[in-house]
Write a protein that holds these residues in place. Sequence first.
Motif, PDB file in Angstrom:
ATOM      1  N   LEU A   6       0.873  -1.173   0.040  1.00  0.00           N
ATOM      2  CA  LEU A   6      -0.039  -0.050  -0.078  1.00  0.00           C
ATOM      3  C   LEU A   6       0.731   1.234  -0.017  1.00  0.00           C
ATOM      4  N   ASN A   7       0.885   1.935  -1.110  1.00  0.00           N
ATOM      5  CA  ASN A   7       1.605   3.280  -1.283  1.00  0.00           C
ATOM      6  C   ASN A   7       0.848   4.482  -1.601  1.00  0.00           C
ATOM      7  N   LYS A   8       0.666   5.354  -0.457  1.00  0.00           N
ATOM      8  CA  LYS A   8       0.203   6.444  -0.436  1.00  0.00           C
ATOM      9  C   LYS A   8      -1.483   6.247  -0.911  1.00  0.00           C
ATOM     10  N   GLY A   9      -2.130   5.316  -0.385  1.00  0.00           N
ATOM     11  CA  GLY A   9      -3.390   5.135  -0.366  1.00  0.00           C
ATOM     12  C   GLY A   9      -3.734   4.268  -1.979  1.00  0.00           C
ATOM     13  N   LEU A  10      -2.627   3.506  -2.624  1.00  0.00           N
ATOM     14  CA  LEU A  10      -2.676   2.950  -3.800  1.00  0.00           C
ATOM     15  C   LEU A  10      -2.143   1.590  -3.621  1.00  0.00           C
ATOM     16  N   TYR A  11      -3.057   0.591  -3.757  1.00  0.00           N
ATOM     17  CA  TYR A  11      -2.679  -0.975  -3.545  1.00  0.00           C
ATOM     18  C   TYR A  11      -1.789  -1.516  -4.889  1.00  0.00           C
ATOM     19  N   ILE A  12      -0.505  -1.973  -4.558  1.00  0.00           N
ATOM     20  CA  ILE A  12       0.289  -2.284  -5.651  1.00  0.00           C
ATOM     21  C   ILE A  12       0.673  -3.729  -5.461  1.00  0.00           C
ATOM     22  N   PHE A  13       0.841  -4.527  -6.774  1.00  0.00           N
ATOM     23  CA  PHE A  13       1.224  -5.707  -6.828  1.00  0.00           C
ATOM     24  C   PHE A  13       1.816  -5.925  -8.221  1.00  0.00           C
ATOM     25  N   PRO A  14       2.936  -6.636  -8.253  1.00  0.00           N
ATOM     26  CA  PRO A  14       3.280  -6.887  -9.744  1.00  0.00           C
ATOM     27  C   PRO A  14       2.694  -7.869 -10.695  1.00  0.00           C
ATOM     28  N   ALA A  15       2.617  -7.107 -11.927  1.00  0.00           N
ATOM     29  CA  ALA A  15       1.789  -7.753 -12.895  1.00  0.00           C
ATOM     30  C   ALA A  15       2.135  -8.906 -13.538  1.00  0.00           C
ATOM     31  N   ASP A  16       3.226  -9.492 -13.107  1.00  0.00           N
ATOM     32  CA  ASP A  16       3.798 -10.948 -13.733  1.00  0.00           C
ATOM     33  C   ASP A  16       3.781 -11.795 -12.493  1.00  0.00           C
ATOM     34  N   GLU A  17       3.200 -11.717 -11.358  1.00  0.00           N
ATOM     35  CA  GLU A  17       3.130 -12.500 -10.251  1.00  0.00           C
ATOM     36  C   GLU A  17       1.703 -13.089 -10.472  1.00  0.00           C
ATOM     37  N   ALA A  18       1.589 -14.405  -9.856  1.00  0.00           N
ATOM     38  CA  ALA A  18       0.131 -15.056  -9.634  1.00  0.00           C
ATOM     39  C   ALA A  18      -0.480 -14.347  -8.516  1.00  0.00           C
ATOM     40  N   ILE A  19      -1.709 -14.452  -8.865  1.00  0.00           N
ATOM     41  CA  ILE A  19      -2.824 -13.924  -7.986  1.00  0.00           C
ATOM     42  C   ILE A  19      -3.374 -15.260  -7.162  1.00  0.00           C
ATOM     43  N   THR A  20      -2.860 -15.321  -6.040  1.00  0.00           N
ATOM     44  CA  THR A  20      -3.252 -16.761  -5.145  1.00  0.00           C
ATOM     45  C   THR A  20      -4.108 -16.347  -3.976  1.00  0.00           C
ATOM     46  N   ILE A 150     -11.561  -3.470  -2.928  1.00  0.00           N
ATOM     47  CA  ILE A 150      -9.935  -3.359  -3.094  1.00  0.00           C
ATOM     48  C   ILE A 150      -9.547  -3.310  -4.508  1.00  0.00           C
ATOM     49  N   LEU A 151      -9.224  -2.011  -4.906  1.00  0.00           N
ATOM     50  CA  LEU A 151      -8.531  -2.199  -6.343  1.00  0.00           C
ATOM     51  C   LEU A 151      -7.162  -2.081  -6.418  1.00  0.00           C
ATOM     52  N   VAL A 152      -6.649  -3.221  -6.904  1.00  0.00           N
ATOM     53  CA  VAL A 152      -4.992  -3.464  -6.820  1.00  0.00           C
ATOM     54  C   VAL A 152      -4.533  -2.999  -8.358  1.00  0.00           C
ATOM     55  N   HIS A 153      -3.543  -2.089  -8.328  1.00  0.00           N
ATOM     56  CA  HIS A 153      -2.786  -1.551  -9.429  1.00  0.00           C
ATOM     57  C   HIS A 153      -1.507  -2.278  -9.763  1.00  0.00           C
ATOM     58  N   ASP A 154      -1.236  -2.515 -11.069  1.00  0.00           N
ATOM     59  CA  ASP A 154       0.249  -3.056 -11.170  1.00  0.00           C
ATOM     60  C   ASP A 154       1.546  -2.123 -10.851  1.00  0.00           C
ATOM     61  N   ASP A 155       2.670  -2.630 -10.797  1.00  0.00           N
ATOM     62  CA  ASP A 155       3.731  -1.694 -10.144  1.00  0.00           C
ATOM     63  C   ASP A 155       4.456  -0.985 -11.457  1.00  0.00           C
ATOM     64  N   SER A 156       3.952  -0.794 -12.733  1.00  0.00           N
ATOM     65  CA  SER A 156       4.353  -0.475 -13.729  1.00  0.00           C
ATOM     66  C   SER A 156       4.334   1.222 -13.614  1.00  0.00           C
ATOM     67  N   ILE A 157       4.844   1.977 -14.359  1.00  0.00           N
ATOM     68  CA  ILE A 157       4.867   3.807 -13.967  1.00  0.00           C
ATOM     69  C   ILE A 157       3.437   3.974 -14.602  1.00  0.00           C
ATOM     70  N   ALA A 158       2.735   3.159 -15.218  1.00  0.00           N
ATOM     71  CA  ALA A 158       1.080   3.571 -15.614  1.00  0.00           C
ATOM     72  C   ALA A 158       0.273   3.180 -14.586  1.00  0.00           C
ATOM     73  N   LYS A 160      -1.713   0.482 -14.085  1.00  0.00           N
ATOM     74  CA  LYS A 160      -3.068   0.278 -14.352  1.00  0.00           C
ATOM     75  C   LYS A 160      -3.680  -0.867 -13.573  1.00  0.00           C
ATOM     76  N   PRO A 161      -5.050  -0.670 -13.304  1.00  0.00           N
ATOM     77  CA  PRO A 161      -5.768  -1.726 -12.526  1.00  0.00           C
ATOM     78  C   PRO A 161      -5.556  -3.173 -12.965  1.00  0.00           C
ATOM     79  N   LEU A 162      -5.018  -3.917 -12.121  1.00  0.00           N
ATOM     80  CA  LEU A 162      -4.345  -5.250 -12.004  1.00  0.00           C
ATOM     81  C   LEU A 162      -5.815  -6.344 -11.891  1.00  0.00           C
ATOM     82  N   PHE A 163      -6.164  -6.236 -10.670  1.00  0.00           N
ATOM     83  CA  PHE A 163      -7.438  -6.906 -10.065  1.00  0.00           C
ATOM     84  C   PHE A 163      -8.118  -6.137  -9.129  1.00  0.00           C
ATOM     85  N   ALA A 164      -9.384  -6.601  -8.625  1.00  0.00           N
ATOM     86  CA  ALA A 164     -10.026  -6.077  -7.754  1.00  0.00           C
ATOM     87  C   ALA A 164     -10.460  -7.247  -6.693  1.00  0.00           C
ATOM     88  N   ILE A 165     -11.081  -6.981  -5.446  1.00  0.00           N
ATOM     89  CA  ILE A 165     -11.312  -7.694  -4.554  1.00  0.00           C
ATOM     90  C   ILE A 165     -12.695  -7.140  -3.903  1.00  0.00           C
TER      91      ILE A 165
END
Length: 439
Positions: A6-20, A150-158, A160-165
Motif C-alpha cells: 500500500l503506497n499513498k493510498g494505492l494498492y500495488i502488486f507486480p503484474a507478472d506475479e500469480a494472484i493466489t 480493494i482495487l489493486v494496480h500493477d507496479d508499472s509507471i502507468a 494500471k488496474p490489475l485486479f479487484a477484490i
Amino acid sequence: MAKARLNKGLYIFPADEAITPDIVSEFVALHESQSLPTLQESMRMYRGEYDILTQADKEAYKPDNRLVVGFAKYIVDSFIGFFNGIPVKVAHDNEQVQAFLDDFRNRNDMDDNESELAKLVAIYGRAYEYLYQDEESLTQVIYNGPEDIILVHDDSIAQKPLFAIRYYYNEDNDLTGELFTATERIAISSKGGIISFAEPEPHYYGSVPIVEYVMGEERQSIFEGVKTLMNAINRTLSEKANDIDYYADSYLKILGAELDAETIQTLRDNRTINMSGEGSQNVVVEFVTKPSADEAQENLIDRLIDLVYQMAMVANVNDDQFATASGVAQEFKLQPMSNMARNLDRKFKSGMSRRFKMIFAIVTNIKSAYRDEWFDIRYSFTRNMPRNLVDEAEVAAKLEGIVSKETQLNVLSIIDNAKQEMERMAEEDAEAPTYDFQQ
C-alpha cells in the motif's frame, strides 16, 4: 515472492506475479488494518458521530454536554451540490451512439448514481463503479464505497488496474466475495481463515470491471484536513454549554450564619434571603462562581469555524456577507471550491471514459463497429449556482455564427441535452407553416 503493498493510498502488486488465495488474504488484511479505520471514521463523521460522543464520562456532579456540529455533512453536501447538482451532460456526434448513451443513462438512472458516487468520493476520497451483466445481457452500473472493495494496480509507471477484490463477512464471520481480473470473475470464500477460489467465470469487458473515482491522487476525504478542527469545535461548544449549566446551577455561599435544613429549604422554595439579628451585617451571602472564559471561547470558536471553511475550501453560503455580496464577489468566494470542482471534473471524465470503454467492448450493448467510439464522447459539467438567464441568453446570442449550434446551446443552463434541443428546434421549423407571397 511479492507481497501486498500500500503506497499513498494505492494498492500495488507486480503484474507478472500469480494472484493466489494467500495474496488475496494479504490485501484484505492490509485493507482492514491500514485503510478501513480511516474510511469508517470519515463515514461516522459524515453521519454526525464525532469523538465527543464517545469520550470518557465526566464526574457525576459535573455537567457533561455532548454537542455536535455536522460540518462534515455540510462540507460534503454543499460541495457535491455545487459540483453535481446539475447532472453531467454526455454527448456524441453519431446519432446511434448518442441514442445508446441516452438509453444507457436512463436505464441505469445515471443522474442519481453519479450523484451518490460523487458523494462517496467526497466522503472517502475514492469510490467505485461496479459493472455487471443483467438478465438481458446488458451492462448495468452501480456505485460502491471503498469499505468492501480493494482495487489493486500493477507496479508499472502507468499503474494500471490489475485486479479487484470485493468482500464481506457472513453470519459465521467467514469471508466471502469475488475476485475480478481483466478476463475473469472468481468467487472467493474462507473457512477457518483460509481463503479458497471457485472455478473462474470469463467476462468480456477487456479490463477489471471496477472503475475507481478519486478526489485526488492522495485519495483523501474532502474534510480529511479539517477533522481535528471539527473535533475541536465540538469540544469547545460542549465546554461552553457545560459552563452555562454550571452557572445555572451554582452553589449559594453563606458565611457568618448557620442555617438549619428547614431554613435552607425555605430559601430554595421562596428564592428570598432575609438575614437579621445581631451581627447580620457581617453575614456574607453570594453565589460561588468560577472565572469566566466566555470571550476566549467565542474567539476560539469563530477562529475554528473560519479555518474549517478555509482549509476545506468550501464556501460558507449561509454567511451574511456571502448572501449580500455582489455576483463578482460571490464568484471570488466560490473560486477555491470551483477549482476543486474542476479538478474533480477531470477525475470523473477519466473514470467515465474507462467505464464506457468497457461497455462499448460488449457487442450486446452496442455494435462492434462502434467499439472505439467511447473515445469521442464529450462530458459537460455545469456548476450548480445561481444563474442569470438573461446574461446566459445574451452570451448565447453573441456566439451565433462563431461556434457550433450545440456549443451555443450548452451555454444555457436550462438545457440538459443540446442535441435533443436541436432536434426539437428542427421539428418545429419543419412543422411551421409556409406562405407563398408571389401568387
